[in-house]
Design a protein around this motif. Structure first.
Motif, PDB file in Angstrom:
ATOM      1  N   PRO A 147    -118.418  54.964 -25.962  1.00  0.00           N
ATOM      2  CA  PRO A 147    -117.077  55.382 -26.375  1.00  0.00           C
ATOM      3  C   PRO A 147    -116.252  56.011 -25.249  1.00  0.00           C
ATOM      4  CG  PRO A 147    -118.679  56.030 -28.028  1.00  0.00           C
ATOM      5  CD  PRO A 147    -119.457  55.430 -26.902  1.00  0.00           C
ATOM      6  N   VAL A 148    -116.879  56.847 -24.404  1.00  0.00           N
ATOM      7  CA  VAL A 148    -116.142  57.537 -23.336  1.00  0.00           C
ATOM      8  C   VAL A 148    -115.472  56.538 -22.391  1.00  0.00           C
ATOM      9  CG1 VAL A 148    -118.092  57.710 -21.725  1.00  0.00           C
ATOM     10  CG2 VAL A 148    -116.287  59.423 -21.633  1.00  0.00           C
ATOM     11  N   ALA A 149    -116.066  55.351 -22.245  1.00  0.00           N
ATOM     12  CA  ALA A 149    -115.546  54.355 -21.303  1.00  0.00           C
ATOM     13  C   ALA A 149    -114.404  53.534 -21.890  1.00  0.00           C
ATOM     14  CB  ALA A 149    -116.675  53.431 -20.855  1.00  0.00           C
ATOM     15  N   ARG A 150    -114.098  53.776 -23.152  1.00  0.00           N
ATOM     16  CA  ARG A 150    -113.029  52.980 -23.776  1.00  0.00           C
ATOM     17  C   ARG A 150    -111.679  53.681 -23.710  1.00  0.00           C
ATOM     18  NH1 ARG A 150    -116.583  52.325 -29.018  1.00  0.00           N
ATOM     19  NH2 ARG A 150    -118.444  51.492 -28.004  1.00  0.00           N
ATOM     20  N   ARG A 151    -111.687  54.960 -23.265  1.00  0.00           N
ATOM     21  CA  ARG A 151    -110.447  55.744 -23.344  1.00  0.00           C
ATOM     22  C   ARG A 151    -109.451  55.430 -22.238  1.00  0.00           C
ATOM     23  NH1 ARG A 151    -113.716  60.157 -25.509  1.00  0.00           N
ATOM     24  NH2 ARG A 151    -113.942  61.194 -23.499  1.00  0.00           N
ATOM     25  N   LYS A 152    -109.982  55.087 -21.042  1.00  0.00           N
ATOM     26  CA  LYS A 152    -109.098  54.853 -19.893  1.00  0.00           C
ATOM     27  C   LYS A 152    -109.322  53.447 -19.347  1.00  0.00           C
ATOM     28  CE  LYS A 152    -107.384  59.116 -19.124  1.00  0.00           C
ATOM     29  NZ  LYS A 152    -108.381  60.167 -18.990  1.00  0.00           N
ATOM     30  N   ARG A 153    -108.451  53.040 -18.401  1.00  0.00           N
ATOM     31  CA  ARG A 153    -108.694  51.746 -17.751  1.00  0.00           C
ATOM     32  C   ARG A 153    -109.937  51.833 -16.876  1.00  0.00           C
ATOM     33  NH1 ARG A 153    -103.536  49.552 -14.908  1.00  0.00           N
ATOM     34  NH2 ARG A 153    -103.602  51.651 -14.058  1.00  0.00           N
TER      35      ARG A 153
END
Ligand code: AVJ
Length: 332
Positions: free
Chosen positions: A161-167
Motif C-alpha cells: 500500500p505505501v508504494a501506491r501513494r506516490k509516483r
C-alpha cells in the motif's frame, strides 16, 4: 531517528533442530523439481537462480571484484558519474521499487542522489538477502521507510500500500535482465510497466555487446572464481538433493553465442559417467554439457527497442567511454 523496516518473514524453526520449516521445504522441492526437469531435457540445464545459495552469493561477491569482471565496476562508475543528472530527470518524491536486491551499494548511491525518498520497496525471492540489504541500507539512510516484498519480481502483481501513494521509480541493476531470454525480458518489462504504473520511471543497467576478447574473460577468470561459482551448483545438488557428482569430473565452460548475443555457461562432463541425484541415475556422455546460465548483451538501440515494445519510452541512456555498460532511464 530510526529507520522503519517491516519485513514479513515466516518464523523459522530452531536452527539446532535440523528440521525444515515450511519455506525451506518448499525451496528444496522447487530445487529438486527444477533439476529433475532440467536433466530430462536435452541439452540438460539447471536454472541460474539456483546459483545463489550462501556460498554462491559469496562467490558472486568475489566475482564482482575480479579484474576481468567489468560489469559491476562499470555500472557503479556510471551511477556515480550521472546520479545528479538522473535525480534531476526523475524529479523528487518518488517511491523507489528495486527488482532483485543483491546490489545495496548501487542502491545506496541512487537513494543518496534522489534525496528524500518517501519509501523504498526491494522485491526479491531470497528473504535472507532482502533482510540483510534492508538492514544495511537502513543504517546508511536514516529515517528511510523500507517495505521489502518477498516475491518473484518477474511476476509480481501488486505493490504494498505505501508504494501506491506516490509516483514510482523502478530500479533494475547489474544487467540481471541479461539472464532472461528476449521473450522473457519483454514480458518482464511489460509486467514492470503494469506494476509501476503510468507516470513512472525505470532505471535499468544493461551489459553492452562487445568484443569476445573482453566478454569471455569476464566469465572465465584467471583465478577460477567463476568456475567455482558454476561448480557450486553441483556441490549444492550433492548436499541438498543427495547427489554424488564428482567435481573433478566436470569443468566450467563459457562461450559466446553470436546468434543470440549472449554468453552461455555450461558444466561439461569430462568423461562418460553416471551420476545419482535423489535416487535416480543420470548418464552423461563424455563432453556432454549442462547449460547453467545465459547472459544476454544488448546494444543501446536493441534494448530501447525491446523496452519500447513494452511501452517504455527512452529518456536517456548513458555509456562509459570504453562502451562496457549502459544505464537506461525510461518512462511510461
Ligand atoms: C548477476 C546475472 C548479471 O550474468 O554477468 C557472473 C551473473 N555469472 N558471472 C552475469 C554471473 C557469471 C551475472 N548477473
Amino acid at each position: 531517528m530510526e529507520s522503519d523496516i517491516s519485513l514479513h518473514l515466516p518464523s523459522g524453526s530452531p536452527a539446532s533442530s535440523g528440521s525444515l520449516d515450511a519455506k525451506e521445504a518448499r525451496d528444496l522441492d522447487d530445487f529438486a523439481a527444477a533439476v529433475l526437469a532440467g536433466f530430462a531435457r536435452r541439452p540438460r540445464s539447471i536454472p541460474c537462480r539456483f546459483f545463489y545459495d550462501a556460498r554462491g552469493s559469496e562467490l558472486f561477491e568475489e566475482i564482482t571484484k575480479l579484474d576481468e569482471y567489468y560489469p559491476t565496476r562499470a555500472e557503479t562508475m556510471l551511477l556515480e558519474a550521472h546520479r545528479a543528472e538522473i535525480a534531476a530527470l526523475v524529479g523528487p518524491g518518488r517511491i523507489v521499487v528495486e527488482f532483485g536486491s543483491g546490489s545495496s551499494r548501487k542502491t545506496s548511491l541512487l537513494l543518496g542522489a534522489l534525496g528524500k525518498v518517501p519509501a523504498y520497496v526491494p522485491i526479491d525471492i531470497a528473504a535472507e538477502s532482502l533482510k540483510e540489504a534492508a538492514e544495511w541500507l537502513s543504517g546508511q539512510h536514516e529515517g528511510l521507510t523500507i517495505r521489502p516484498l518477498i516475491a518473484d519480481f518477474t511476476t509480481t502483481r501488486a505493490l504494498p500500500p505505501v508504494a501506491r501513494r506516490k509516483r514510482r521509480l523502478g530500479f533494475f541493476s547489474g544487467s540481471t535482465i541479461g539472464n532472461l531470454t528476449h521473450a522473457e525480458a519483454a514480458s518482464f518489462l511489460a509486467n514492470a510497466a503494469r506494476l509501476l504504473g503510468k507516470g513512472s520511471a525505470f532505471l535499468v543497467g544493461v551489459d553492452l555487446k562487445k568484443p569476445v576478447s573482453i566478454l569471455l574473460p569476464a566469465y572465465n577468470d584467471g583465478k577460477g572464481v567463476t568456475a567455482s561459482f558454476n561448480l557450486n551448483l553441483l556441490v549444492r545438488i550433492n548436499r541438498e538433493l543427495g547427489g554424488n557428482f564428482e567435481l573433478s569430473r566436470f569443468a566450467h565452460d563459457a562461450v559466446y553465442n553470436e546468434t543470440f548475443g549472449r554468453v552461455e555457461m555450461y558444466l561439461k562432463s569430462l568423461a562418460a559417467q553416471t551420476v545419482r541425484v535423489q535416487g535416480r541415475a543420470f548418464a552423461f556422455a563424455a563432453g556432454e554439457r549442462i547449460h547453467t546460465e545465459s547472459s544476454h548483451k544488448y546494444t543501446v538501440a536493441e534494448f530501447q527497442t525491446l523496452a519500447g515494445a513494452a511501452g517504455w519510452l527512452p529518456v536517456k541512456a548513458w555509456t562509459d567511454p570504453e562502451r562496457l555498460f549502459s544505464l537506461h532511464l525510461l518512462r511510461l
